[in-house]
Design a protein around this motif. Structure first.
Motif, PDB file in Angstrom:
ATOM      1  N   THR A  27       0.868  -1.175   0.000  1.00 55.43           N
ATOM      2  CA  THR A  27       0.000   0.000   0.000  1.00 55.43           C
ATOM      3  C   THR A  27       0.906   1.226   0.000  1.00 55.43           C
ATOM      4  O   THR A  27       1.734   1.390   0.896  1.00 55.43           O
ATOM      5  N   ARG A  29       1.311   5.581  -0.966  1.00 51.83           N
ATOM      6  CA  ARG A  29       0.677   6.878  -1.222  1.00 51.83           C
ATOM      7  C   ARG A  29       1.400   7.535  -2.389  1.00 51.83           C
ATOM      8  O   ARG A  29       2.624   7.603  -2.407  1.00 51.83           O
ATOM      9  N   LYS A  30       0.589   7.996  -3.356  1.00 49.69           N
ATOM     10  CA  LYS A  30       1.144   8.638  -4.546  1.00 49.69           C
ATOM     11  C   LYS A  30       0.661  10.081  -4.592  1.00 49.69           C
ATOM     12  O   LYS A  30      -0.444  10.392  -4.167  1.00 49.69           O
ATOM     13  N   ASP A  32      -1.075  13.343  -5.727  1.00 46.57           N
ATOM     14  CA  ASP A  32      -2.324  13.520  -6.475  1.00 46.57           C
ATOM     15  C   ASP A  32      -2.253  14.705  -7.444  1.00 46.57           C
ATOM     16  O   ASP A  32      -3.217  15.013  -8.117  1.00 46.57           O
ATOM     17  N   ILE A  38      -2.937  10.207  -2.931  1.00 48.60           N
ATOM     18  CA  ILE A  38      -3.973   9.191  -3.024  1.00 48.60           C
ATOM     19  C   ILE A  38      -3.367   7.905  -2.485  1.00 48.60           C
ATOM     20  O   ILE A  38      -2.150   7.702  -2.546  1.00 48.60           O
ATOM     21  N   THR A  40      -2.868   3.980  -2.774  1.00 53.32           N
ATOM     22  CA  THR A  40      -2.938   2.953  -3.815  1.00 53.32           C
ATOM     23  C   THR A  40      -2.531   1.603  -3.250  1.00 53.32           C
ATOM     24  O   THR A  40      -1.700   1.518  -2.344  1.00 53.32           O
ATOM     25  N   GLN A  41      -3.141   0.566  -3.813  1.00 53.78           N
ATOM     26  CA  GLN A  41      -2.784  -0.814  -3.441  1.00 53.78           C
ATOM     27  C   GLN A  41      -2.133  -1.444  -4.662  1.00 53.78           C
ATOM     28  O   GLN A  41      -2.676  -1.379  -5.762  1.00 53.78           O
ATOM     29  N   TRP A  42      -0.961  -2.051  -4.462  1.00 50.39           N
ATOM     30  CA  TRP A  42      -0.186  -2.635  -5.562  1.00 50.39           C
ATOM     31  C   TRP A  42       0.087  -4.107  -5.317  1.00 50.39           C
ATOM     32  O   TRP A  42       0.162  -4.555  -4.175  1.00 50.39           O
ATOM     33  N   GLY A  60      -1.533  -1.726  -9.915  1.00 52.00           N
ATOM     34  CA  GLY A  60      -1.990  -0.920  -8.790  1.00 52.00           C
ATOM     35  C   GLY A  60      -3.340  -0.287  -9.048  1.00 52.00           C
ATOM     36  O   GLY A  60      -3.747  -0.123 -10.189  1.00 52.00           O
ATOM     37  N   TYR A  61      -4.028   0.041  -7.964  1.00 53.07           N
ATOM     38  CA  TYR A  61      -5.324   0.701  -8.087  1.00 53.07           C
ATOM     39  C   TYR A  61      -5.529   1.631  -6.899  1.00 53.07           C
ATOM     40  O   TYR A  61      -4.940   1.463  -5.840  1.00 53.07           O
ATOM     41  N   ASP A  62      -6.388   2.617  -7.125  1.00 51.85           N
ATOM     42  CA  ASP A  62      -6.663   3.655  -6.132  1.00 51.85           C
ATOM     43  C   ASP A  62      -7.619   3.109  -5.068  1.00 51.85           C
ATOM     44  O   ASP A  62      -8.711   2.651  -5.382  1.00 51.85           O
ATOM     45  N   THR A  64      -8.179   5.109  -2.201  1.00 51.80           N
ATOM     46  CA  THR A  64      -8.332   6.276  -1.329  1.00 51.80           C
ATOM     47  C   THR A  64      -9.706   6.317  -0.675  1.00 51.80           C
ATOM     48  O   THR A  64      -9.812   6.500   0.548  1.00 51.80           O
TER      49      THR A  64
END
Length: 148
Positions: A27, A29-30, A32, A38, A40-42, A60-62, A64
């Motif tokens: 997990t 944080r990227k 925004d 945001i 994100t889970q990778w 990966g997907y958001d 948040t």
């Protein structure tokens, strides 16, 4: 990426090299683009061909909104726990601290009912008994509401 999350990437990268082909979650944080982050889970895996690494595959997907909702639930659960503790304290006070003197009054009323007090005092005693019974019923109702 959030600076505090670089260590997570390093740890997951090491796991990928230790166990090629296996998926490892992270997990992160990227940025925004607006000064925030945001969540994100990778899923990371090291791709290997002929025993040699050929690249790292990441999907990966958001998450948040999910993370925010989860944090709100945790905050609400904490508030509910505090309120439950307060209700239990109130129930204890009602059942022990407030009700103890009332039980004494009710006991005294019962003793006095067996005495010859005359019609005026018997009338007052009857009102005292009725009021103490009503108060007892109210206290028991409060206690019942406070307990699951």
């Amino acid at each position: 990426m959030h600076p505090d999350d670089t260590k997570i990437c390093e740890e997951v990268g090491k796991k990928c090299y230790d166990e090629p082909g296996k998926l490892f979650p992270a997990t992160l944080r990227k940025h925004d683009g607006e000064g925030g982050y945001i969540v994100t889970q990778w899923e990371f895996t090291l791709m290997v061909e002929n025993g040699e690494p050929t690249g790292v595959f990441c999907l990966g997907y958001d998450i948040t909104e999910f993370t925010n909702a989860k944090n709100q639930v945790l905050t609400i659960e904490k508030a509910l726990k505090n309120k439950k503790e307060k209700l239990n304290a109130i129930a204890f006070e009602q059942s022990h601290i407030v009700r103890a003197p009332l039980a004494n009054i009710m006991g005294l009323v019962n003793i006095m009912k067996n005495m010859d007090l005359g019609p005026n005092l018997n009338s007052i005693l009857s009102m005292l008994e009725e009021s103490s019974n009503q108060l007892d019923k109210v206290i028991k109702g409060i206690i019942k509401k406070a307990r699951p």
